[in-house]
Design an enzyme around this catalytic site. Sequence first.
Site, short mmCIF file in Angstrom:
data_model
loop_
_atom_site.label_atom_id
_atom_site.label_comp_id
_atom_site.label_asym_id
_atom_site.label_seq_id
_atom_site.Cartn_x
_atom_site.Cartn_y
_atom_site.Cartn_z
CB THR A 11 -20.28 6.38 -13.23
OG1 THR A 11 -19.17 5.82 -13.83
CG2 THR A 11 -19.54 6.49 -11.91
CB VAL A 126 -22.10 22.57 -9.74
CG1 VAL A 126 -21.00 23.33 -9.12
CG2 VAL A 126 -22.80 23.00 -11.11
N GLY A 128 -20.86 17.48 -7.66
CA GLY A 128 -21.36 16.02 -7.23
C GLY A 128 -22.19 15.95 -6.16
CB ILE A 130 -21.15 19.37 -2.57
CG1 ILE A 130 -19.85 18.60 -2.64
CG2 ILE A 130 -21.13 20.42 -1.46
CD1 ILE A 130 -18.43 19.45 -2.94
N GLY A 181 -14.01 6.00 -11.43
CA GLY A 181 -15.33 6.67 -11.76
C GLY A 181 -15.24 8.12 -11.79
CD GLU A 184 -17.29 14.47 -17.13
OE1 GLU A 184 -18.20 14.27 -17.85
OE2 GLU A 184 -17.18 14.37 -16.01
CG ASP A 195 -16.28 18.67 -15.53
OD1 ASP A 195 -17.36 17.94 -15.70
OD2 ASP A 195 -15.93 18.64 -14.38
CE LYS A 199 -18.53 19.33 -12.61
NZ LYS A 199 -17.29 18.68 -12.16
N GLY A 297 -17.88 10.63 -8.51
CA GLY A 297 -18.10 9.38 -8.12
C GLY A 297 -19.55 8.99 -8.14
N1 HSE Z 1 -15.15 14.23 -14.10
C1 HSE Z 1 -15.97 14.99 -12.87
C2 HSE Z 1 -15.06 15.47 -12.15
C3 HSE Z 1 -17.13 14.25 -12.60
O1 HSE Z 1 -13.99 14.91 -12.08
O2 HSE Z 1 -15.26 16.29 -11.15
C4 HSE Z 1 -18.11 15.07 -11.67
O3 HSE Z 1 -18.61 16.14 -12.30
#
Ligand code: HSE
Length: 397
Positions: A11, A126, A128, A130, A181, A184, A195, A199, A297
């Site tokens: 992705t 951390v 995505g 942002i 997407g 993980e 996850d 972060k 995403g």
């Molecule tokens: N799997 C993670 C989430 C992807 O859903 O936040 C982004 O780090």
Amino acid sequence: MIKIAILGLGTVGTGVARVVADNARQIERKLGEPLQVKSVLVRRFKDGPYRQLMTDDFSRIENDPEIRVVVETIGGVEAAYEYTKRALEAGKHVVTANKQLVAEKGAELLALAARKKVHYLFEASVGGGIPVLHPIRECLAANRIEEIYGILNGTTNYILTRMVRTGAFFTDALREAQAKGYAEADPTADVQGIDAGRKTCILADLAFGHEVPPEKVPMEGITKLSLRDVKIAERAGYRIKLLGRTVRMPGGGCTAYVAPHLIPEEHPMANVEDVFNAVAVRGNATGEVMFYGKGAGELPTASACVSDVMEALTTSASREEPLWSADGEGFVDPDELHTRFYFRIEGSLTDAAMAFGQVEVLSEDGETAFLTERISGTDARQQSAMLNVLACMRVMN
Ligand code: HSE
């Protein structure tokens, strides 16, 4: 022409290739030269638009003097760790969205990058799309950071939103998050809080300057969360959100953990829904600052990666000191942190009051749901030992 390589074409890797192509003009204007993906490392060759760029041999990227930046989007630790070290050793900048690798090996990789005078950048790891890590490092650099907390996992926030808004089943909502997407490769890392935990470790590392090893950080996800608690909380004016939290402790050191929390509905984080993330940073000079946007995403995450590529190419990597040290010092058990607690017990208000003294009742119908005064995690556990506890969560306020 500036050439880069992408490791992995999932992705995020696909998103990086798309952003480089779709935004080529803006990127060229800022860099002064066009940016081009020269190679893509894959395990298996696939037909598609990047077929001509594919290789399954990392040494071709490592030994290619034209490739100046390697974008690692493989995920996990083993291969990603090896290739990152080899790329840095070869004098290439490395950019990544890989929170597991940064959380587990960040101190070592940053030290290696500093020695080789190249960048190791990981804004996408951390939040995505942002911008969070750069603002903490740069715009808030004059502050002593007291606390960072936030909704750090898009998948679980999406699942919680769908379950609460439409009564969707957990497994259906998870399947939707996977199809979009967000999740993980192994979604247990999302739903079990791992996850968000990774972060949280990166935020703690950056804020407090010492590596916070993920294995020390208690991580609880949403798998045990009951819709009954969601409903009781809503009726009482709270929302339940999965929060990662790291706090500077009054006696020195810091703590960190991930767990579902009750948040008052008027708190800005209570209304962060779907795949959106929000991160609040409390500095001693700024007070609380909040960042909000899409936390997962393809394109949001790729946006952060490509911006890091551009930073690597346009700023000097002369920094001698890594951003945090590998000593792992100063971690304090989150049980020492004082908050209010939510409990749902099989028992009466009298049982609750005998254990905790003054409580605020939220619901009573055979079971009793209530909030305690501010107490430590240790007290919450010890004082509830004699009760039949059906649910227990911290309250954020
Ligand atoms: N799997 C993670 C989430 C992807 O859903 O936040 C982004 O780090």
